[in-house]
Design an enzyme around this catalytic site. Structure first.
Site: not given
Ligand code: 13P
Ligand code: G3H
Ligand code: ZN
Length: 309
Positions: A50, A82, A104, A181, A211, A255
């Site tokens: 991310s 991501d 996104d 989350g 997601h 995940i």
């Molecule tokens: P979770 O918060 O359900 O693990 O989702 C992660 C996600 O969608 C990352 O892009």
């Molecule tokens: O969808 C988001 C992921 O859980 C990544 O989370 O941006 O806090 O690393 P983050």
């Molecule tokens: Zn996501």
């Protein structure tokens, strides 16, 4: 083996009725736990980074750690951005060796989402990189942006064909009621499988992404609660629903939260039982092992991609 794109993985997953796990990575222990699990089960893998992970660990460190995992495991691994927020973030990952990026644009209007996605697709495809986009908007917290339940919206199936044909995107994330989350539902979990089915009818053969797909595994929530944490009401997507999604056109299941819970629960327990310890290797080893165990369970019992590398 060098990094691969997700193209072949998705084709085989679609045809085989299973899904690829896309796990968020932030440090060495997380990467090791995930990749050791996949190696033992001979599973293809998407490791995703991310914007927050890039800021925390530095994209170069993460890229080199993933290179080490490639060398150690010999697995087909796709390195994915991501929730890329802008063309510039996507470009920087493409230039840095990622094989897949997500742009996104789900917070934009339909037209602006198309425009931004198309721009990323053109640059990415010129560099042999694939692109995921999103239609509809998930609730929850991601990269410090919190989307309330009221601001979230389901994907509108009537928009997907136009979006895919105008952008040339390679896969599409849709919103069917999952959220980011550890607090996904306040009452009985339910997902809009009718929307997924409609999207699949409109886009036959096209890979869909889910997601917000952590199950928020009770074992780790209990561990957190038992050892000094507090997460009342934490709830995730039941594994049965994920298995159902994996059999459909959903080829990628994201995940992250489950990994966080496994790591944090295990470390809390470790310190409660070993209050005098202060060597990070001592508490990170069980955390890494917990991630490995969790990922092995996902690959075999939820996603069905074990043995598919
Ligand atoms: P979770 O918060 O359900 O693990 O989702 C992660 C996600 O969608 C990352 O892009
Ligand atoms: O969808 C988001 C992921 O859980 C990544 O989370 O941006 O806090 O690393 P983050
Ligand atoms: Zn996501």
């Amino acid at each position: 083996m060098p990094l691969v794109t997700s193209t072949q993985m998705f084709k085989k997953a679609y045809e085989g009725g299973y899904a690829i796990g896309a796990f968020n990575v932030n440090n060495m222990e997380i990467i090791q736990g995930i990749t050791e699990a996949a190696q033992e089960l001979n599973a293809p893998l998407i490791l995703q980074v991310s914007k927050g992970a890039r800021a925390y660990a530095n994209a170069t460190y993460l890229r080199k750690l993933v290179d080490a995992a490639l060398e150690e495991t010999g697995l087909p691994i796709c390195l994915h951005l991501d929730h890329g927020d802008t063309f510039e973030t996507c470009k920087s990952c493409i230039d840095g060796g990622f094989t897949s990026v997500m742009i996104d644009g789900s917070h934009h209007s339909f037209e602006d989402n198309i425009k931004e996605t198309k721009r990323v697709v053109q640059y990415a495809h010129d560099h042999g990189v694939v692109v995921e986009a999103e239609l509809g908007r998930l609730a929850g917290v991601e990269d410090d942006i919190s989307v309330s339940a009221e601001d979230s919206s389901y994907t509108r199936p009537e928009e997907v064909e136009e979006f895919v044909s105008k952008t040339g995107v390679d896969s599409l994330a849709i919103a069917i009621g999952t959220s980011h989350g550890a607090f996904k539902f306040t009452s009985e979990p339910s997902l809009r499988f009718d929307i997924l089915e409609e999207v699949q009818r409109k886009l036959p053969g096209f890979p869909i992404v889910l997601h917000g797909a952590s199950s928020v595994i009770p074992e780790f929530v209990q561990m957190i609660n038992e050892y000094g944490g507090s997460m009342p009401g934490a709830m995730g997507v039941p594994e049965d629903m994920l298995r159902q999604a994996a059999k459909s056109s959903v080829c990628k299941i994201n995940i992250d939260s489950d990994l966080r819970l496994a790591m944090t629960g295990t470390i809390r327990k470790y310190f409660a039982e070993n209050p005098g310890h202060f060597d990070p290797r001592q508490y990170l080893s069980p955390a890494r092992a917990a991630i490995k165990g969790l990922v092995m369970n996902k690959l075999t019992n939820v996603l069905g991609c074990d043995g598919k590398a």
